[in-house]
Design a protein around this motif. Structure first.
Motif, PDB file in Angstrom:
ATOM      1  N   ARG A 183       0.839  -1.204   0.000  1.00 56.07           N
ATOM      2  CA  ARG A 183       0.000   0.000   0.000  1.00 56.07           C
ATOM      3  C   ARG A 183       0.873   1.253   0.000  1.00 56.07           C
ATOM      4  O   ARG A 183       0.550   2.249  -0.646  1.00 56.07           O
ATOM      5  CB  ARG A 183      -0.935   0.003   1.212  1.00 56.07           C
ATOM      6  CG  ARG A 183      -1.921   1.173   1.187  1.00 56.07           C
ATOM      7  CD  ARG A 183      -2.948   1.047   2.303  1.00 56.07           C
ATOM      8  NE  ARG A 183      -3.788   2.226   2.375  1.00 56.07           N
ATOM      9  CZ  ARG A 183      -4.867   2.437   1.643  1.00 56.07           C
ATOM     10  NH1 ARG A 183      -5.209   1.531   0.742  1.00 56.07           N
ATOM     11  NH2 ARG A 183      -5.587   3.518   1.784  1.00 56.07           N
ATOM     12  N   GLN A 184       2.008   1.217   0.723  1.00 56.09           N
ATOM     13  CA  GLN A 184       2.922   2.349   0.705  1.00 56.09           C
ATOM     14  C   GLN A 184       3.471   2.578  -0.696  1.00 56.09           C
ATOM     15  O   GLN A 184       3.584   3.712  -1.165  1.00 56.09           O
ATOM     16  CB  GLN A 184       4.074   2.116   1.685  1.00 56.09           C
ATOM     17  CG  GLN A 184       3.655   2.169   3.151  1.00 56.09           C
ATOM     18  CD  GLN A 184       4.838   2.067   4.083  1.00 56.09           C
ATOM     19  OE1 GLN A 184       5.922   2.530   3.762  1.00 56.09           O
ATOM     20  NE2 GLN A 184       4.627   1.458   5.223  1.00 56.09           N
ATOM     21  N   VAL A 185       3.816   1.504  -1.380  1.00 51.62           N
ATOM     22  CA  VAL A 185       4.312   1.624  -2.750  1.00 51.62           C
ATOM     23  C   VAL A 185       3.264   2.276  -3.630  1.00 51.62           C
ATOM     24  O   VAL A 185       3.563   3.112  -4.487  1.00 51.62           O
ATOM     25  CB  VAL A 185       4.708   0.239  -3.316  1.00 51.62           C
ATOM     26  CG1 VAL A 185       4.966   0.314  -4.821  1.00 51.62           C
ATOM     27  CG2 VAL A 185       5.942  -0.293  -2.594  1.00 51.62           C
ATOM     28  N   ALA A 186       2.010   1.897  -3.431  1.00 51.34           N
ATOM     29  CA  ALA A 186       0.930   2.418  -4.257  1.00 51.34           C
ATOM     30  C   ALA A 186       0.614   3.874  -3.958  1.00 51.34           C
ATOM     31  O   ALA A 186       0.088   4.577  -4.810  1.00 51.34           O
ATOM     32  CB  ALA A 186      -0.334   1.572  -4.045  1.00 51.34           C
ATOM     33  N   ARG A 187       0.927   4.358  -2.751  1.00 45.40           N
ATOM     34  CA  ARG A 187       0.461   5.676  -2.339  1.00 45.40           C
ATOM     35  C   ARG A 187       1.550   6.746  -2.240  1.00 45.40           C
ATOM     36  O   ARG A 187       1.228   7.922  -2.226  1.00 45.40           O
ATOM     37  CB  ARG A 187      -0.219   5.581  -0.962  1.00 45.40           C
ATOM     38  CG  ARG A 187      -1.504   4.781  -0.950  1.00 45.40           C
ATOM     39  CD  ARG A 187      -2.552   5.309  -1.896  1.00 45.40           C
ATOM     40  NE  ARG A 187      -3.072   6.603  -1.527  1.00 45.40           N
ATOM     41  CZ  ARG A 187      -4.112   6.799  -0.736  1.00 45.40           C
ATOM     42  NH1 ARG A 187      -4.743   5.781  -0.201  1.00 45.40           N
ATOM     43  NH2 ARG A 187      -4.534   8.016  -0.467  1.00 45.40           N
ATOM     44  N   GLN A 188       2.821   6.397  -2.110  1.00 45.17           N
ATOM     45  CA  GLN A 188       3.809   7.392  -1.724  1.00 45.17           C
ATOM     46  C   GLN A 188       4.789   7.751  -2.830  1.00 45.17           C
ATOM     47  O   GLN A 188       5.173   6.936  -3.649  1.00 45.17           O
ATOM     48  CB  GLN A 188       4.576   6.919  -0.482  1.00 45.17           C
ATOM     49  CG  GLN A 188       3.686   6.821   0.748  1.00 45.17           C
ATOM     50  CD  GLN A 188       4.444   6.432   1.984  1.00 45.17           C
ATOM     51  OE1 GLN A 188       5.634   6.666   2.090  1.00 45.17           O
ATOM     52  NE2 GLN A 188       3.756   5.826   2.923  1.00 45.17           N
ATOM     53  N   PHE A 189       5.242   9.025  -2.804  1.00 44.27           N
ATOM     54  CA  PHE A 189       6.206   9.555  -3.758  1.00 44.27           C
ATOM     55  C   PHE A 189       7.515   8.776  -3.779  1.00 44.27           C
ATOM     56  O   PHE A 189       8.195   8.729  -4.794  1.00 44.27           O
ATOM     57  CB  PHE A 189       6.572  10.997  -3.367  1.00 44.27           C
ATOM     58  CG  PHE A 189       5.668  12.048  -3.935  1.00 44.27           C
ATOM     59  CD1 PHE A 189       4.681  11.748  -4.857  1.00 44.27           C
ATOM     60  CD2 PHE A 189       5.812  13.370  -3.544  1.00 44.27           C
ATOM     61  CE1 PHE A 189       3.854  12.738  -5.366  1.00 44.27           C
ATOM     62  CE2 PHE A 189       4.997  14.364  -4.050  1.00 44.27           C
ATOM     63  CZ  PHE A 189       4.024  14.043  -4.955  1.00 44.27           C
ATOM     64  N   SER A 190       7.904   8.199  -2.632  1.00 45.98           N
ATOM     65  CA  SER A 190       9.246   7.637  -2.514  1.00 45.98           C
ATOM     66  C   SER A 190       9.514   6.568  -3.561  1.00 45.98           C
ATOM     67  O   SER A 190      10.662   6.322  -3.925  1.00 45.98           O
ATOM     68  CB  SER A 190       9.447   7.049  -1.108  1.00 45.98           C
ATOM     69  OG  SER A 190       8.477   6.052  -0.848  1.00 45.98           O
ATOM     70  N   HIS A 191       8.491   5.914  -4.084  1.00 46.67           N
ATOM     71  CA  HIS A 191       8.672   4.853  -5.065  1.00 46.67           C
ATOM     72  C   HIS A 191       8.445   5.323  -6.503  1.00 46.67           C
ATOM     73  O   HIS A 191       8.859   4.639  -7.437  1.00 46.67           O
ATOM     74  CB  HIS A 191       7.739   3.679  -4.749  1.00 46.67           C
ATOM     75  CG  HIS A 191       8.063   3.022  -3.444  1.00 46.67           C
ATOM     76  ND1 HIS A 191       9.037   2.055  -3.321  1.00 46.67           N
ATOM     77  CD2 HIS A 191       7.555   3.211  -2.200  1.00 46.67           C
ATOM     78  CE1 HIS A 191       9.107   1.665  -2.051  1.00 46.67           C
ATOM     79  NE2 HIS A 191       8.221   2.355  -1.357  1.00 46.67           N
ATOM     80  N   LEU A 192       7.796   6.456  -6.694  1.00 40.17           N
ATOM     81  CA  LEU A 192       7.591   6.992  -8.032  1.00 40.17           C
ATOM     82  C   LEU A 192       7.333   8.494  -7.910  1.00 40.17           C
ATOM     83  O   LEU A 192       6.190   8.935  -7.850  1.00 40.17           O
ATOM     84  CB  LEU A 192       6.418   6.302  -8.730  1.00 40.17           C
ATOM     85  CG  LEU A 192       6.183   6.702 -10.194  1.00 40.17           C
ATOM     86  CD1 LEU A 192       7.390   6.352 -11.049  1.00 40.17           C
ATOM     87  CD2 LEU A 192       4.942   6.012 -10.748  1.00 40.17           C
ATOM     88  N   SER A 193       8.413   9.255  -7.869  1.00 41.50           N
ATOM     89  CA  SER A 193       8.282  10.700  -7.738  1.00 41.50           C
ATOM     90  C   SER A 193       7.703  11.291  -9.013  1.00 41.50           C
ATOM     91  O   SER A 193       7.795  10.689 -10.092  1.00 41.50           O
ATOM     92  CB  SER A 193       9.651  11.321  -7.463  1.00 41.50           C
ATOM     93  OG  SER A 193      10.474  11.209  -8.618  1.00 41.50           O
ATOM     94  N   PRO A 194       7.110  12.488  -8.932  1.00 40.38           N
ATOM     95  CA  PRO A 194       6.634  13.137 -10.157  1.00 40.38           C
ATOM     96  C   PRO A 194       7.729  13.282 -11.200  1.00 40.38           C
ATOM     97  O   PRO A 194       7.490  13.063 -12.390  1.00 40.38           O
ATOM     98  CB  PRO A 194       6.129  14.492  -9.653  1.00 40.38           C
ATOM     99  CG  PRO A 194       5.741  14.247  -8.236  1.00 40.38           C
ATOM    100  CD  PRO A 194       6.739  13.253  -7.717  1.00 40.38           C
ATOM    101  N   ALA A 195       8.938  13.632 -10.772  1.00 42.69           N
ATOM    102  CA  ALA A 195      10.041  13.791 -11.724  1.00 42.69           C
ATOM    103  C   ALA A 195      10.344  12.476 -12.441  1.00 42.69           C
ATOM    104  O   ALA A 195      10.565  12.454 -13.665  1.00 42.69           O
ATOM    105  CB  ALA A 195      11.287  14.310 -11.012  1.00 42.69           C
ATOM    106  N   SER A 196      10.342  11.377 -11.699  1.00 39.17           N
ATOM    107  CA  SER A 196      10.608  10.068 -12.309  1.00 39.17           C
ATOM    108  C   SER A 196       9.502   9.678 -13.282  1.00 39.17           C
ATOM    109  O   SER A 196       9.764   9.173 -14.375  1.00 39.17           O
ATOM    110  CB  SER A 196      10.741   8.996 -11.223  1.00 39.17           C
ATOM    111  OG  SER A 196      11.839   9.267 -10.384  1.00 39.17           O
ATOM    112  N   LEU A 197       8.266   9.932 -12.870  1.00 34.22           N
ATOM    113  CA  LEU A 197       7.134   9.584 -13.728  1.00 34.22           C
ATOM    114  C   LEU A 197       7.154  10.409 -15.014  1.00 34.22           C
ATOM    115  O   LEU A 197       7.033   9.862 -16.122  1.00 34.22           O
ATOM    116  CB  LEU A 197       5.822   9.805 -12.982  1.00 34.22           C
ATOM    117  CG  LEU A 197       4.542   9.572 -13.785  1.00 34.22           C
ATOM    118  CD1 LEU A 197       4.464   8.140 -14.294  1.00 34.22           C
ATOM    119  CD2 LEU A 197       3.305   9.905 -12.946  1.00 34.22           C
TER     120      LEU A 197
END
Length: 239
Positions: free
Chosen positions: A129-143
């Protein structure tokens, strides 16, 4: 199970369940003549299925999720839906090798930057759930960086982020040569402030002004607004 007019999704294995935000995003996306589409962080597969419902028969959607349980659930939902041949579900990271370029990319991305202080509430969430909800795994810059690589020259990218981060999101997109064309501010009610924005980006930087709109979900009597019903009527059973 979450039921729509033309399909249903199981969601017991997914970290993130079907939300009003996802339904708004999928309803707001204008598919047009897009033939190749990508759903980043597909979860239950709800957005991929909404794209399949709205697109031409020959269109194809790739749905990707880093979480194995979510990808398996999305595969089941696609298999049991009306368009199993239009959607491929992949378990993996968007930074993995993807040779295709896409006419349309959608994502309801993670947007909680850090655990809430002082309780650190998100620390108690399951890891998936943390992976699905938090920036740490997919920041806006990375996306945005990856979307810029995967989007065709005339393609469009739709996503959601909290309204308070609008300036940062628009600037992040521009740094990656993705320019905001439309912004929809979503409010729970007429008297509440916008809580989330829908964005449409493209590689075309010639548009002078961003096209802005507002969506109010509920009236003062707590009933859905006519605007919300009109937007989502292709999917909600009760509309």
């Amino acid at each position: 199970m979450f039921r729509c007019k033309q399909f249903a999704v199981q969601q017991d294995k997914c970290a993130m369940k079907v939300s009003t935000d996802s339904m708004i995003l999928g309803s707001w996306v204008e598919v047009g003549q897009a033939q190749t589409m990508l759903d980043i962080g597909t979860g239950t597969g709800i957005l991929a299925l909404m794209l399949a419902q709205k697109s031409a028969d020959r269109a194809h959607i790739m749905a990707i999720d880093i979480d194995e349980d979510s990808a398996m659930q999305a595969q089941e939902n696609v298999k049991n839906g009306p368009w199993p041949n239009k959607i491929d579900v992949i378990c993996g990271d968007i930074n993995a090798a993807i040779a295709s370029r896409f006419d349309l990319i959608v994502s309801n991305p993670p947007y909680f930057e850090t655990p809430a202080a002082p309780t650190q509430a998100y620390q108690t969430q399951a890891v998936n759930r943390q992976v699905a909800r938090q920036f740490s795994h997919l920041s806006p810059a990375s996306l945005f960086s990856r979307v810029a690589e995967l989007l065709s020259p005339e393609g469009r990218f739709y996503c959601l982020y909290p309204s308070e981060s609008e300036t940062d999101i628009v600037e992040t997109g521009a740094r990656h040569h993705l320019f905001a064309q439309r912004i929809m501010q979503v409010q729970h009610s007429e008297t509440s402030s916008p809580y989330v924005n829908g964005y449409m980006f493209s590689k075309n930087d010639s548009q002078v002004d961003i096209r802005r709109e507002t969506l109010v979900i509920r009236q003062a009597n707590n009933q859905y607004t006519p605007q919300f019903k009109s937007l989502c009527q292709g999917f909600y059973l009760s509309f």
